[in-house]
Motif scaffolding. Structure first.
Motif, PDB file in Angstrom:
ATOM      1  N   ILE A  24       0.906  -1.028   0.246  1.00 59.92           N
ATOM      2  CA  ILE A  24       0.139   0.083  -0.024  1.00 59.92           C
ATOM      3  C   ILE A  24       1.113   0.831  -0.057  1.00 59.92           C
ATOM      4  O   ILE A  24       1.529   1.111   1.371  1.00 59.92           O
ATOM      5  N   ILE A  25       0.999   2.327  -0.954  1.00 63.36           N
ATOM      6  CA  ILE A  25       1.581   3.242  -0.854  1.00 63.36           C
ATOM      7  C   ILE A  25       0.047   3.920  -0.761  1.00 63.36           C
ATOM      8  O   ILE A  25      -0.480   4.786  -1.158  1.00 63.36           O
ATOM      9  N   GLY A  26       0.405   4.450   1.343  1.00 64.50           N
ATOM     10  CA  GLY A  26      -0.249   5.977   1.822  1.00 64.50           C
ATOM     11  C   GLY A  26       0.398   7.119   1.247  1.00 64.50           C
ATOM     12  O   GLY A  26       1.798   7.472   1.250  1.00 64.50           O
ATOM     13  N   LEU A  27      -0.792   8.326   0.528  1.00 62.41           N
ATOM     14  CA  LEU A  27      -0.067   9.676   0.847  1.00 62.41           C
ATOM     15  C   LEU A  27      -1.105  10.273   1.245  1.00 62.41           C
ATOM     16  O   LEU A  27      -2.166  10.422   1.126  1.00 62.41           O
ATOM     17  N   GLY A  28      -0.339  11.468   2.192  1.00 64.20           N
ATOM     18  CA  GLY A  28      -1.335  12.315   2.874  1.00 64.20           C
ATOM     19  C   GLY A  28      -0.206  13.635   3.133  1.00 64.20           C
ATOM     20  O   GLY A  28       0.958  13.962   2.799  1.00 64.20           O
ATOM     21  N   TRP A  29      -0.957  14.689   3.814  1.00 58.82           N
ATOM     22  CA  TRP A  29      -0.819  15.811   3.922  1.00 58.82           C
ATOM     23  C   TRP A  29      -1.946  16.264   4.768  1.00 58.82           C
ATOM     24  O   TRP A  29      -2.894  16.373   4.497  1.00 58.82           O
ATOM     25  N   ASP A  30      -1.593  18.287   4.857  1.00 57.46           N
ATOM     26  CA  ASP A  30      -2.155  19.090   5.050  1.00 57.46           C
ATOM     27  C   ASP A  30      -1.912  19.942   4.453  1.00 57.46           C
ATOM     28  O   ASP A  30      -1.533  20.300   3.753  1.00 57.46           O
ATOM     29  N   LYS A  93      -2.685   0.905  -3.990  1.00 59.62           N
ATOM     30  CA  LYS A  93      -1.953  -0.228  -3.774  1.00 59.62           C
ATOM     31  C   LYS A  93      -1.504  -1.046  -4.659  1.00 59.62           C
ATOM     32  O   LYS A  93      -1.966  -0.653  -6.176  1.00 59.62           O
ATOM     33  N   LEU A  94      -0.201  -1.657  -4.929  1.00 54.52           N
ATOM     34  CA  LEU A  94      -0.098  -2.975  -5.902  1.00 54.52           C
ATOM     35  C   LEU A  94       0.459  -4.221  -4.918  1.00 54.52           C
ATOM     36  O   LEU A  94       0.465  -4.946  -4.318  1.00 54.52           O
ATOM     37  N   ASP A  95       0.186  -4.935  -6.150  1.00 56.97           N
ATOM     38  CA  ASP A  95       0.834  -6.804  -6.842  1.00 56.97           C
ATOM     39  C   ASP A  95       1.270  -6.657  -7.571  1.00 56.97           C
ATOM     40  O   ASP A  95       0.913  -6.717  -8.305  1.00 56.97           O
ATOM     41  N   PHE A  96       1.957  -7.075  -6.885  1.00 58.12           N
ATOM     42  CA  PHE A  96       3.411  -7.160  -7.473  1.00 58.12           C
ATOM     43  C   PHE A  96       3.439  -8.012  -8.424  1.00 58.12           C
ATOM     44  O   PHE A  96       4.084  -8.436  -9.360  1.00 58.12           O
ATOM     45  N   ASP A 134       3.556  -3.252   3.879  1.00 55.83           N
ATOM     46  CA  ASP A 134       3.347  -4.517   3.506  1.00 55.83           C
ATOM     47  C   ASP A 134       1.363  -4.617   4.103  1.00 55.83           C
ATOM     48  O   ASP A 134       1.375  -4.895   4.971  1.00 55.83           O
ATOM     49  N   GLU A 135       0.642  -4.137   2.961  1.00 54.70           N
ATOM     50  CA  GLU A 135      -0.231  -5.326   3.078  1.00 54.70           C
ATOM     51  C   GLU A 135      -1.025  -6.257   4.089  1.00 54.70           C
ATOM     52  O   GLU A 135      -1.966  -6.104   5.145  1.00 54.70           O
ATOM     53  N   PHE A 139       2.869  -4.370   8.558  1.00 54.03           N
ATOM     54  CA  PHE A 139       4.024  -2.783   8.655  1.00 54.03           C
ATOM     55  C   PHE A 139       4.656  -1.767   7.738  1.00 54.03           C
ATOM     56  O   PHE A 139       4.032  -1.904   6.375  1.00 54.03           O
ATOM     57  N   GLU A 140       4.686  -1.031   8.035  1.00 57.98           N
ATOM     58  CA  GLU A 140       5.068   0.559   7.623  1.00 57.98           C
ATOM     59  C   GLU A 140       7.576  -0.106   7.144  1.00 57.98           C
ATOM     60  O   GLU A 140       8.098   0.125   7.889  1.00 57.98           O
ATOM     61  N   ILE A 141       7.085   0.127   6.403  1.00 61.45           N
ATOM     62  CA  ILE A 141       8.437  -1.056   5.616  1.00 61.45           C
ATOM     63  C   ILE A 141       9.272   0.536   5.511  1.00 61.45           C
ATOM     64  O   ILE A 141       9.992   0.416   5.777  1.00 61.45           O
ATOM     65  N   LEU A 142       8.698   1.415   4.852  1.00 67.61           N
ATOM     66  CA  LEU A 142       9.199   3.041   4.780  1.00 67.61           C
ATOM     67  C   LEU A 142       8.511   4.341   4.802  1.00 67.61           C
ATOM     68  O   LEU A 142       7.295   4.494   5.096  1.00 67.61           O
ATOM     69  N   ARG A 143       9.047   5.349   5.226  1.00 69.18           N
ATOM     70  CA  ARG A 143       8.768   6.332   5.113  1.00 69.18           C
ATOM     71  C   ARG A 143       9.115   8.140   4.667  1.00 69.18           C
ATOM     72  O   ARG A 143      10.523   7.327   4.669  1.00 69.18           O
TER      73      ARG A 143
END
Length: 193
Positions: A24-30, A93-96, A134-135, A139-143
């Motif tokens: 999952i690529i999560g994108l956020g902003w304010d 979401k990505l399914d490699f 990791d969907e 677990f959040e792998i990177l930010r």
């Protein structure tokens, strides 16, 4: 432990995380509060790129009007029109296992909808980030926190995922564009009208 990246940094995804099949690529902003009187509507998109660095058509472009490509290889979970609340504002979401071999790179972008008409830009956006999760495990792998480096830009290439020797890697890009979604589409080989 989550890995925090800086602009330009690269990291192995599938080689160092062999169980990573769905991400999952999560994108956020304010948005900064100002007296413009218009709501901000930021939109995440994914451009699936061939070996020449270009998308070949709408089948290689995931956004709010084309949510799924290649049988669920890349899926946009839907348009968040106000960015309110904590956490991810939009997700891709990505399914490699479903990404065609012909796709060598995936550009993840964020644009401001109707930015010119609303007189908005990324100088009015704060706390922008991308994270990869990791969907299956959550677990959040990177930010990658984009920082406050933008001013008049209306589109940003946030990151790119790319193939390297049969494995997938992640690069923190953070490159701004003027001209919104149509400028990005042209950059990636699509004729945006």
């Amino acid at each position: 432990m989550t890995i925090s990246l800086s602009k330009g940094q690269r990291i192995d995804l599938t080689k160092t995380n062999p169980s990573l099949k769905n991400a999952i690529i999560g994108l956020g902003w304010d948005t900064n509060k100002y007296s413009g009187g218009q709501e901000f509507d930021l939109d995440a998109s994914a451009f699936l790129l061939r070996e020449n660095g270009k998308a070949s058509g709408i089948e290689d472009f995931v956004f709010y009007n084309n949510l799924t490509v290649y049988g669920g290889a890349v899926v946009h979970t839907g348009d968040n029109r106000d960015g309110e609340g904590d956490g991810d504002d939009e997700q891709i979401k990505l399914d490699f296992s479903k990404i065609p071999e012909s796709i060598h790179r995936i550009g993840i972008t964020v644009t401001i909808h109707d930015a010119d008409a609303r007189q908005q830009n990324f100088g009015q956006v704060a706390n922008a980030f991308v994270r990869l999760v990791d969907e299956h495990t959550g677990f959040e792998i990177l930010r990658y926190d984009l920082g406050e480096d933008f001013s008049v830009e209306t589109a940003i290439v946030v990151c790119e995922l790319y193939r390297n020797g049969g494995e997938w890697k992640f690069q923190a890009v953070g490159s701004g564009f003027s001209g919104g979604l149509s400028a990005l589409a042209r950059n990636y080989g699509l004729d945006a009208k």
